[in-house]
Design a protein around this motif. Structure first.
Motif, mmCIF file in Angstrom:
data_model
loop_
_atom_site.group_PDB
_atom_site.id
_atom_site.type_symbol
_atom_site.label_atom_id
_atom_site.label_comp_id
_atom_site.label_asym_id
_atom_site.label_seq_id
_atom_site.Cartn_x
_atom_site.Cartn_y
_atom_site.Cartn_z
ATOM 1 N N ILE A 7 30.509 54.461 52.053
ATOM 2 C CA ILE A 7 30.026 53.121 51.710
ATOM 3 C C ILE A 7 29.229 53.144 50.412
ATOM 4 C CG2 ILE A 7 28.477 51.271 52.460
ATOM 5 C CD1 ILE A 7 29.339 51.817 55.307
ATOM 6 N N ASP A 8 28.490 54.238 50.180
ATOM 7 C CA ASP A 8 27.684 54.341 48.956
ATOM 8 C C ASP A 8 28.562 54.397 47.708
ATOM 9 O OD1 ASP A 8 25.015 54.808 47.685
ATOM 10 O OD2 ASP A 8 25.957 56.712 47.116
ATOM 11 N N LYS A 9 29.804 54.836 47.872
ATOM 12 C CA LYS A 9 30.713 54.894 46.724
ATOM 13 C C LYS A 9 31.161 53.511 46.279
ATOM 14 C CE LYS A 9 32.666 59.491 47.479
ATOM 15 N NZ LYS A 9 33.909 60.257 47.760
ATOM 16 N N GLY A 10 30.900 52.516 47.109
ATOM 17 C CA GLY A 10 31.260 51.161 46.730
ATOM 18 C C GLY A 10 32.690 50.794 47.047
ATOM 19 N N VAL A 11 33.197 51.248 48.203
ATOM 20 C CA VAL A 11 34.550 50.883 48.599
ATOM 21 C C VAL A 11 34.625 49.372 48.832
ATOM 22 C CG1 VAL A 11 35.016 53.129 49.622
ATOM 23 C CG2 VAL A 11 34.013 51.329 51.021
ATOM 24 N N ARG A 12 35.827 48.845 48.824
ATOM 25 C CA ARG A 12 35.997 47.417 49.051
ATOM 26 C C ARG A 12 35.517 47.033 50.445
ATOM 27 N NH1 ARG A 12 41.768 45.121 47.655
ATOM 28 N NH2 ARG A 12 40.556 43.214 48.105
ATOM 29 N N PHE A 13 34.925 45.859 50.542
ATOM 30 C CA PHE A 13 34.394 45.320 51.799
ATOM 31 C C PHE A 13 33.296 46.220 52.387
ATOM 32 C CE2 PHE A 13 39.009 44.254 51.738
ATOM 33 C CZ PHE A 13 38.884 42.918 51.405
ATOM 34 N N SER A 14 32.554 46.895 51.502
ATOM 35 C CA SER A 14 31.521 47.809 51.986
ATOM 36 C C SER A 14 30.446 47.062 52.769
ATOM 37 C CB SER A 14 30.888 48.572 50.813
ATOM 38 O OG SER A 14 30.301 47.670 49.885
ATOM 39 N N ARG A 15 30.121 45.845 52.362
ATOM 40 C CA ARG A 15 29.122 45.055 53.084
ATOM 41 C C ARG A 15 29.600 44.751 54.505
ATOM 42 N NH1 ARG A 15 24.093 45.298 50.938
ATOM 43 N NH2 ARG A 15 24.157 44.974 48.675
ATOM 44 N N PHE A 16 30.885 44.443 54.631
ATOM 45 C CA PHE A 16 31.442 44.154 55.951
ATOM 46 C C PHE A 16 31.397 45.400 56.831
ATOM 47 C CE2 PHE A 16 35.229 44.413 58.673
ATOM 48 C CZ PHE A 16 34.984 43.345 59.527
ATOM 49 N N TYR A 17 31.815 46.534 56.275
ATOM 50 C CA TYR A 17 31.778 47.782 57.045
ATOM 51 C C TYR A 17 30.350 48.129 57.450
ATOM 52 C CZ TYR A 17 36.513 48.432 55.251
ATOM 53 O OH TYR A 17 37.836 48.266 54.949
ATOM 54 N N GLN A 18 29.423 47.958 56.513
ATOM 55 C CA GLN A 18 28.026 48.288 56.797
ATOM 56 C C GLN A 18 27.481 47.433 57.928
ATOM 57 O OE1 GLN A 18 25.579 48.385 53.292
ATOM 58 N NE2 GLN A 18 23.683 48.079 54.437
ATOM 59 N N SER A 19 27.752 46.146 57.889
ATOM 60 C CA SER A 19 27.264 45.248 58.939
ATOM 61 C C SER A 19 27.930 45.542 60.276
ATOM 62 C CB SER A 19 27.520 43.794 58.541
ATOM 63 O OG SER A 19 26.891 43.479 57.317
ATOM 64 N N THR A 20 29.242 45.791 60.248
ATOM 65 C CA THR A 20 29.979 46.048 61.487
ATOM 66 C C THR A 20 29.525 47.340 62.148
ATOM 67 O OG1 THR A 20 31.902 44.897 60.571
ATOM 68 C CG2 THR A 20 32.269 46.323 62.482
ATOM 69 N N LEU A 21 29.341 48.391 61.355
ATOM 70 C CA LEU A 21 28.954 49.686 61.918
ATOM 71 C C LEU A 21 27.502 49.687 62.368
ATOM 72 C CD1 LEU A 21 30.763 51.951 59.313
ATOM 73 C CD2 LEU A 21 31.395 51.656 61.710
ATOM 74 N N TYR A 22 26.691 48.859 61.746
ATOM 75 C CA TYR A 22 25.279 48.809 62.143
ATOM 76 C C TYR A 22 25.055 47.907 63.357
ATOM 77 C CZ TYR A 22 20.228 48.229 61.867
ATOM 78 O OH TYR A 22 18.895 48.202 62.161
ATOM 79 N N MET A 23 25.988 47.043 63.644
ATOM 80 C CA MET A 23 25.811 46.076 64.719
ATOM 81 C C MET A 23 25.438 46.718 66.066
ATOM 82 S SD MET A 23 28.402 43.007 65.795
ATOM 83 C CE MET A 23 28.560 42.586 64.053
#
Length: 307
Positions: free
Chosen positions: A111-127
């Motif tokens: 996610i730190d590399k700035g992949v596409r939809f990183s915000r979505f992945y971050q929110s989903t995995l943190y949920m």
């Protein structure tokens, strides 16, 4: 003459040490005293009380009888649930430390590399992190239930369903998957915050020196994350050894899901009300927790001084 007039001005500009008024001392006493008293009353008081009660026999109502080390002798030699619970706690520690934590680190790096939809992945995995382990346990029941579980439905096992949570050889791994799902998101957020603070010039210097991306990560980036590593390590040990909610929500911590925390609860507030014996189990759990945490912290701090 000008020199003589400047000295008093310089002296007048100097300020001596500030003296606290009675009001200042009262405010400091309240702000520091209340947290200290709460810490003693809620943490250290029960801790030392448990240590003292572990050498006694008490049902919570009658007289307290001193039995010395008999509770510990019975615990280690004549209590069948103890060693399976120790094994399960070690399984928790190994799974969270060797599987869930590295997976959280990997996700943080991606996610730190700035992949596409990183915000979505971050929110989903943190949920899952915002959910308590008890809620995660109820979700695990919906997924792994024998008759109405989503997993058997997806696998097409309706005619011959697998008892994921009832089979003692399987249920511990299903519970670890559910707990690891939550722990991975927590670790990911911690490492993601640490990666954001890494100086980009360090990576650039490593690249100029000919280091590959993997070499730069393990030799440059990861050592700078030592403070985060300490936090993650301590949290992992605590999460593994204090696990209780999820197994109690599934089957009250029985039939292959025994944990030390469940044994403490069953003996202290269960029908037997063996408070002294339950306190002995709690002391063992406390000792093991402190042993892991202190050892880990000492090793990390030594490495930090050498660095």
């Amino acid at each position: 003459m000008p020199f003589s007039t400047a000295r008093p001005a310089a002296r007048a500009g100097r300020r001596g040490p500030r003296r606290f008024t009675r009001r200042d001392l009262a405010v400091l006493g309240v702000l520091l005293g209340i947290p200290v008293l709460l810490d003693i009353a809620l943490i250290w008081g029960p801790t030392f009380a448990s240590i003292g009660l572990s050498f006694t026999s008490w049902d919570g109502l009658g007289d307290i009888e001193w039995v010395g080390g008999k509770n510990y002798e019975t615990l280690f030699t004549d209590y069948p649930q103890f060693w399976p619970a120790v094994r399960n706690n070690l399984l928790w520690l190994g799974f969270l430390g060797l599987v869930a934590t590295p997976l959280g680190l990997l996700l943080a790096v991606l996610i730190d590399k700035g992949v596409r939809f990183s915000r979505f992945y971050q929110s989903t995995l943190y949920m899952p992190v915002v959910l308590s382990l008890a809620i995660v346990g109820f979700i695990a029941q919906l997924v792994f239930s024998r008759d109405q579980g989503a997993l058997n439905a997806l696998l097409g096992n309706q005619n011959n369903p697998v008892d994921w949570l009832g089979d003692p050889d399987l249920n511990i791994w299903m519970v670890l998957l559910a707990a690891g799902w939550r722990h991975t998101g927590y670790v990911m957020i911690l490492y993601l915050a640490g990666l954001k603070s890494v100086d980009a010039s360090l990576k650039e210097a490593a690249a100029i020196d000919g280091a590959s991306e993997t070499q730069a990560f393990f030799r440059v980036v990861l050592p700078t994350l030592r403070p985060v590593n300490i936090v993650v390590g301590v949290i992992t040990v605590i999460e593994a050894l204090r696990a209780f909610d999820i197994v109690y929500a599934i089957n009250h911590g029985r039939n292959g899901l025994e944990l030390l925390s469940v044994l403490v609860t069953d003996n202290i507030i269960g029908e037997a009300s063996r408070i002294g014996f339950g306190s002995a189990i709690a002391v063992v759990l406390l000792t093991v927790s402190l042993g892991f945490i202190i050892t880990y912290l000492v090793q990390e701090l030594r490495g930090e001084k050498k660095g």
